[in-house]
Design a protein around this motif. Structure first.
Motif, PDB file in Angstrom:
ATOM      1  N   GLU A 201       0.821  -1.207   0.000  1.00 35.46           N
ATOM      2  CA  GLU A 201       0.000   0.000   0.000  1.00 35.46           C
ATOM      3  C   GLU A 201       0.861   1.266   0.000  1.00 35.46           C
ATOM      4  O   GLU A 201       2.030   1.245   0.374  1.00 35.46           O
ATOM      5  CB  GLU A 201      -0.919   0.018   1.240  1.00 35.46           C
ATOM      6  CG  GLU A 201      -1.788  -1.207   1.407  1.00 35.46           C
ATOM      7  CD  GLU A 201      -1.062  -2.350   2.097  1.00 35.46           C
ATOM      8  OE1 GLU A 201       0.174  -2.274   2.277  1.00 35.46           O
ATOM      9  OE2 GLU A 201      -1.740  -3.331   2.456  1.00 35.46           O
ATOM     10  N   SER A 202       0.198   2.379  -0.357  1.00 32.66           N
ATOM     11  CA  SER A 202       0.894   3.668  -0.484  1.00 32.66           C
ATOM     12  C   SER A 202       1.517   4.121   0.833  1.00 32.66           C
ATOM     13  O   SER A 202       1.061   3.769   1.921  1.00 32.66           O
ATOM     14  CB  SER A 202      -0.094   4.730  -0.967  1.00 32.66           C
ATOM     15  OG  SER A 202      -1.120   4.931  -0.011  1.00 32.66           O
ATOM     16  N   THR A 203       2.544   4.938   0.696  1.00 34.93           N
ATOM     17  CA  THR A 203       3.129   5.653   1.819  1.00 34.93           C
ATOM     18  C   THR A 203       2.084   6.660   2.318  1.00 34.93           C
ATOM     19  O   THR A 203       1.514   7.399   1.514  1.00 34.93           O
ATOM     20  CB  THR A 203       4.362   6.442   1.348  1.00 34.93           C
ATOM     21  OG1 THR A 203       5.260   5.544   0.708  1.00 34.93           O
ATOM     22  CG2 THR A 203       5.050   7.155   2.506  1.00 34.93           C
ATOM     23  N   VAL A 204       1.805   6.676   3.618  1.00 37.41           N
ATOM     24  CA  VAL A 204       0.887   7.686   4.164  1.00 37.41           C
ATOM     25  C   VAL A 204       1.714   8.725   4.923  1.00 37.41           C
ATOM     26  O   VAL A 204       2.440   8.382   5.866  1.00 37.41           O
ATOM     27  CB  VAL A 204      -0.176   7.059   5.096  1.00 37.41           C
ATOM     28  CG1 VAL A 204      -1.078   8.138   5.690  1.00 37.41           C
ATOM     29  CG2 VAL A 204      -1.018   6.028   4.342  1.00 37.41           C
ATOM     30  N   LEU A 205       1.609   9.973   4.481  1.00 43.88           N
ATOM     31  CA  LEU A 205       2.391  11.074   5.058  1.00 43.88           C
ATOM     32  C   LEU A 205       1.437  12.114   5.640  1.00 43.88           C
ATOM     33  O   LEU A 205       0.606  12.678   4.930  1.00 43.88           O
ATOM     34  CB  LEU A 205       3.251  11.717   3.962  1.00 43.88           C
ATOM     35  CG  LEU A 205       4.032  12.979   4.363  1.00 43.88           C
ATOM     36  CD1 LEU A 205       5.105  12.671   5.402  1.00 43.88           C
ATOM     37  CD2 LEU A 205       4.679  13.626   3.125  1.00 43.88           C
ATOM     38  N   ASP A 206       1.559  12.368   6.924  1.00 40.17           N
ATOM     39  CA  ASP A 206       0.700  13.341   7.604  1.00 40.17           C
ATOM     40  C   ASP A 206       1.374  14.715   7.578  1.00 40.17           C
ATOM     41  O   ASP A 206       2.442  14.897   8.170  1.00 40.17           O
ATOM     42  CB  ASP A 206       0.464  12.881   9.049  1.00 40.17           C
ATOM     43  CG  ASP A 206      -0.538  13.758   9.783  1.00 40.17           C
ATOM     44  OD1 ASP A 206      -0.980  14.776   9.207  1.00 40.17           O
ATOM     45  OD2 ASP A 206      -0.876  13.422  10.936  1.00 40.17           O
ATOM     46  N   LEU A 207       0.734  15.661   6.879  1.00 38.89           N
ATOM     47  CA  LEU A 207       1.270  17.030   6.829  1.00 38.89           C
ATOM     48  C   LEU A 207       0.614  17.932   7.861  1.00 38.89           C
ATOM     49  O   LEU A 207       0.829  19.139   7.872  1.00 38.89           O
ATOM     50  CB  LEU A 207       1.083  17.621   5.429  1.00 38.89           C
ATOM     51  CG  LEU A 207       1.978  17.065   4.320  1.00 38.89           C
ATOM     52  CD1 LEU A 207       1.709  17.771   3.007  1.00 38.89           C
ATOM     53  CD2 LEU A 207       3.464  17.201   4.695  1.00 38.89           C
ATOM     54  N   THR A 208      -0.215  17.368   8.729  1.00 40.83           N
ATOM     55  CA  THR A 208      -0.869  18.190   9.755  1.00 40.83           C
ATOM     56  C   THR A 208      -0.209  17.990  11.120  1.00 40.83           C
ATOM     57  O   THR A 208      -0.574  18.661  12.087  1.00 40.83           O
ATOM     58  CB  THR A 208      -2.373  17.868   9.880  1.00 40.83           C
ATOM     59  OG1 THR A 208      -2.533  16.562  10.435  1.00 40.83           O
ATOM     60  CG2 THR A 208      -3.077  17.954   8.539  1.00 40.83           C
ATOM     61  N   ALA A 209       0.733  17.061  11.217  1.00 42.11           N
ATOM     62  CA  ALA A 209       1.438  16.852  12.482  1.00 42.11           C
ATOM     63  C   ALA A 209       2.462  17.963  12.671  1.00 42.11           C
ATOM     64  O   ALA A 209       2.762  18.697  11.728  1.00 42.11           O
ATOM     65  CB  ALA A 209       2.131  15.493  12.477  1.00 42.11           C
ATOM     66  N   SER A 210       3.026  18.079  13.868  1.00 42.49           N
ATOM     67  CA  SER A 210       3.948  19.190  14.119  1.00 42.49           C
ATOM     68  C   SER A 210       5.211  19.051  13.262  1.00 42.49           C
ATOM     69  O   SER A 210       5.839  20.036  12.912  1.00 42.49           O
ATOM     70  CB  SER A 210       4.288  19.283  15.605  1.00 42.49           C
ATOM     71  OG  SER A 210       4.794  18.059  16.040  1.00 42.49           O
ATOM     72  N   ARG A 211       5.560  17.811  12.923  1.00 44.35           N
ATOM     73  CA  ARG A 211       6.566  17.588  11.875  1.00 44.35           C
ATOM     74  C   ARG A 211       5.952  16.637  10.868  1.00 44.35           C
ATOM     75  O   ARG A 211       5.153  15.792  11.250  1.00 44.35           O
ATOM     76  CB  ARG A 211       7.823  16.944  12.464  1.00 44.35           C
ATOM     77  CG  ARG A 211       8.705  17.921  13.218  1.00 44.35           C
ATOM     78  CD  ARG A 211       9.856  17.195  13.888  1.00 44.35           C
ATOM     79  NE  ARG A 211      10.709  16.491  12.929  1.00 44.35           N
ATOM     80  CZ  ARG A 211      11.788  15.797  13.299  1.00 44.35           C
ATOM     81  NH1 ARG A 211      12.117  15.688  14.564  1.00 44.35           N
ATOM     82  NH2 ARG A 211      12.530  15.200  12.399  1.00 44.35           N
ATOM     83  N   PRO A 212       6.306  16.757   9.552  1.00 43.28           N
ATOM     84  CA  PRO A 212       5.747  15.808   8.585  1.00 43.28           C
ATOM     85  C   PRO A 212       6.068  14.381   9.033  1.00 43.28           C
ATOM     86  O   PRO A 212       7.218  14.088   9.335  1.00 43.28           O
ATOM     87  CB  PRO A 212       6.472  16.132   7.277  1.00 43.28           C
ATOM     88  CG  PRO A 212       7.178  17.426   7.483  1.00 43.28           C
ATOM     89  CD  PRO A 212       7.289  17.676   8.949  1.00 43.28           C
ATOM     90  N   MET A 213       5.031  13.550   9.103  1.00 53.93           N
ATOM     91  CA  MET A 213       5.210  12.237   9.720  1.00 53.93           C
ATOM     92  C   MET A 213       4.720  11.126   8.802  1.00 53.93           C
ATOM     93  O   MET A 213       3.583  11.158   8.339  1.00 53.93           O
ATOM     94  CB  MET A 213       4.405  12.209  11.017  1.00 53.93           C
ATOM     95  CG  MET A 213       4.428  10.905  11.724  1.00 53.93           C
ATOM     96  SD  MET A 213       5.170  11.038  13.338  1.00 53.93           S
ATOM     97  CE  MET A 213       4.151  12.281  14.087  1.00 53.93           C
ATOM     98  N   VAL A 214       5.585  10.159   8.542  1.00 51.77           N
ATOM     99  CA  VAL A 214       5.179   8.981   7.771  1.00 51.77           C
ATOM    100  C   VAL A 214       4.439   8.036   8.710  1.00 51.77           C
ATOM    101  O   VAL A 214       5.004   7.512   9.664  1.00 51.77           O
ATOM    102  CB  VAL A 214       6.389   8.281   7.123  1.00 51.77           C
ATOM    103  CG1 VAL A 214       5.997   6.934   6.527  1.00 51.77           C
ATOM    104  CG2 VAL A 214       6.997   9.176   6.051  1.00 51.77           C
TER     105      VAL A 214
END
Ligand code: TXA
Ligand code: MG
Length: 371
Positions: A201-214
Motif C-alpha cells: 500500500e501507499s506511503t501515508v504522510l501526515d502534513l498536519t502533524a507538528s513535523r511531517p510524519m510517515v
C-alpha cells in the motif's frame, strides 16, 4: 467476460477485464457510472486493488464499511484524478498554526510524487463526510498512477473513497482473483487489470502533524521524502494498539492483526533466521503439523528436502520484487491447507525494505523470533 453471481440475494459481481495500459473506455464508463450511482467498484492501482465508492455519498460509504467488515473508526483514503480536484476536499486554512506551510509542501510533493503511491493527510474540508474520515478533522488524499485507476477517476469525475479491496485485516489484494476470494457476491464490479506493480500500500504522510510524519511506509520512501522535507520523521509506533480500542485510528494499520493471513504466522529476523526456521519446521512436522514457509528465492533450496509448502518471493536483494509478490504469496499459503506459516524477515531499515518489514511484522501479529 462479464460473469454474474448466482445467488440473487447478493449483489451481482461483474468482472470486466481491461488492458492495464490502455483500458477499454466502455468498461471504464460502465464502472464510472456505477460509482456515481453509489455502487462498489474494485479497481487496480499501482499499489494494491482498491474498493471504490463515491466519497460524498454517505450511504455508499456505509455499504463499503459493511461489505469489508471494516470498523467505522478506520478512516478511508480519497482518490482523485488531478490536483485541482483536491481543492474542495481540503481546508488549508485549518492547518495547525505551525503547519501554515502545509499547502506549499503538498504542492511540492504533488509535483514530485503524484500520480503515484503517496497519500497525504491534510486538513479536512467540511464537505468531506465524517464517515469517510472516521470523525477526524483530517482527510487522506491520493492521486494513483495506474492507467485504469486514472481513467476511472477522470471519467467518474467524483472523489472516490477506496480502501484496499480485501476483507478487513486480510492481506491486501494484488490481483483481481484476490478481490473475488474476499468479496465475491458483495460488490458490483471488478475491473481486472492484472497484477499490480508495487504490491504494498501507499506511503501515508501526515502534513498536519507538528513535523511531517510517515504513518505508513511504502514505495515513496523516507529517503525520497527527505529530499523535499528534511524534517520528515517515521512514526515509531509499531502496532501496540488492541482491537478492543475503538477511538478513531490516528494512523494506518495500528491493529496488530492487520494484513494477516488466517493461518498463524511467525516471523524470523536476524542472521540465523533460515537455520532456525529449518529447526522449527522439522519440530512442527514432527508434531504432525503442515508447515508453510515464506522465503526469498535464494532460500528455496534450503527447504526443498523438507515436506513443507513453500512460497517463494523474489531475490532478497531486490525489495521491489519481494514487495510485488508478498501478499500473493501470503494468500497462496493461506489457502494451501497449512497449519502454520514460518516467514523469513526480509526488508530492512531503509528504502522499500522498511515497508516490507512493516507489513511482515503486522502479518505476524507480533510473533517475531530474533535469531
Ligand atoms: O495504496 C493504498 O493506499 C491503497 C490503494 C487502494 O490506494 N489503499 C489503502 O487503503 O491501503 P486502506 O484503507 O487499506 O488504508 C488506508 C490507511 C488506513 O489504515 C487509515 O488508517 C489511513 O490510511 N488513513 C486514512 N485517512 C487517514 C487520516 N485522516 N489520518 C491518518 N491516517 C489515515
Ligand atoms: Mg487496507
Amino acid at each position: 467476460m462479464p460473469r454474474d453471481a448466482e445467488n440473487s440475494d447478493l449483489t451481482t459481481v461483474v468482472v470486466l477485464r481491461v488492458d492495464p495500459t490502455a483500458p477499454d473506455p466502455a468498461a471504464i464508463a460502465r464502472a464510472a457510472a456505477c460509482l456515481r450511482e453509489g455502487g462498489l467498484v474494485a479497481f487496480p492501482t499501482e499499489t494494491v486493488y482498491g474498493l471504490g465508492v463515491h466519497a460524498l455519498d454517505v450511504d455508499a460509504v456505509g455499504r463499503l464499511f459493511t461489505v469489508k467488515g471494516r470498523p467505522s473508526h478506520d478512516p478511508l483514503i480519497v482518490h482523485v484524478a488531478s490536483f485541482e480536484q483536491i481543492a474542495p476536499l481540503v481546508a488549508w486554512q485549518n492547518a495547525p498554526a505551525d503547519r501554515a506551510d502545509a499547502q506549499t509542501r503538498a504542492a511540492e510533493l504533488a509535483r514530485r510524487f503524484w500520480p503515484g503511491p503517496l497519500t497525504l493527510v491534510l486538513p479536512r474540508a467540511a464537505g468531506v463526510p465524517l464517515e469517510v474520515t472516521a470523525g477526524l478533522d483530517t482527510v487522506a488524499v491520493r492521486i494513483p498512477s495506474h492507467p485504469v485507476a486514472r481513467a476511472l477517476l477522470a471519467t467518474a469525475e467524483v472523489p472516490v473513497a477506496a480502501p484496499s479491496a480485501n476483507l478487513f485485516s486480510r492481506p491486501s489484494p494484488t490481483q483481481a482473483a484476490h478481490v473475488l476470494q474476499d468479496l465475491e457476491g458483495r460488490i458490483d464490479i471488478v475491473l481486472d487489470g492484472g497484477p499490480t506493480t508495487v504490491g504494498v500500500e501507499s506511503t501515508v504522510l501526515d502534513l498536519t502533524a507538528s513535523r511531517p510524519m510517515v504513518l505508513r511506509p511504502g514505495a515513496v520512501t523516507l529517503e525520497m521524502l527527505r529530499e523535499l522535507l528534511p524534517d520528515v520523521e517515521l512514526r515509531g509506533d509499531t502496532g501496540q494498539r488492541s482491537e478492543a480500542d475503538t477511538g478513531p485510528l490516528p494512523s494506518p494499520g495500528l491493529l496488530t492483526t492487520h494484513y494477516a493471513p488466517r493461518v498463524p504466522m511467525t516471523l524470523y529476523e536476524g542472521a540465523h533466521a533460515t537455520a532456525r526456521m529449518i529447526d522449527d519446521a522439522r519440530a512442527a512436522i514432527g508434531r504432525g503439523q503442515h508447515v508453510g514457509v515464506l522465503v526469498p528465492r535464494e532460500d528455496g533450496p534450503a527447504f526443498e528436502l523438507l515436506p513443507v509448502q513453500r512460497a517463494l518471493l523474489g531475490a532478497e536483494a531486490d525489495p521491489a520484487a519481494l514487495a510485488r509478490r508478498l501478499y500473493a504469496a501470503l494468500r497462496e499459503l493461506d489457502v494451501s491447507g497449512v497449519d502454520l506459516i514460518l516467514a523469513k524477515g526480509v526488508g530492512g531499515p531503509g528504502g522499500l525494505g522498511l515497508a516490507l518489514r512493516d507489513r511482515l511484522r503486522r502479518a505476524a501479529g507480533g510473533h517475531i523470533v530474533e535469531t
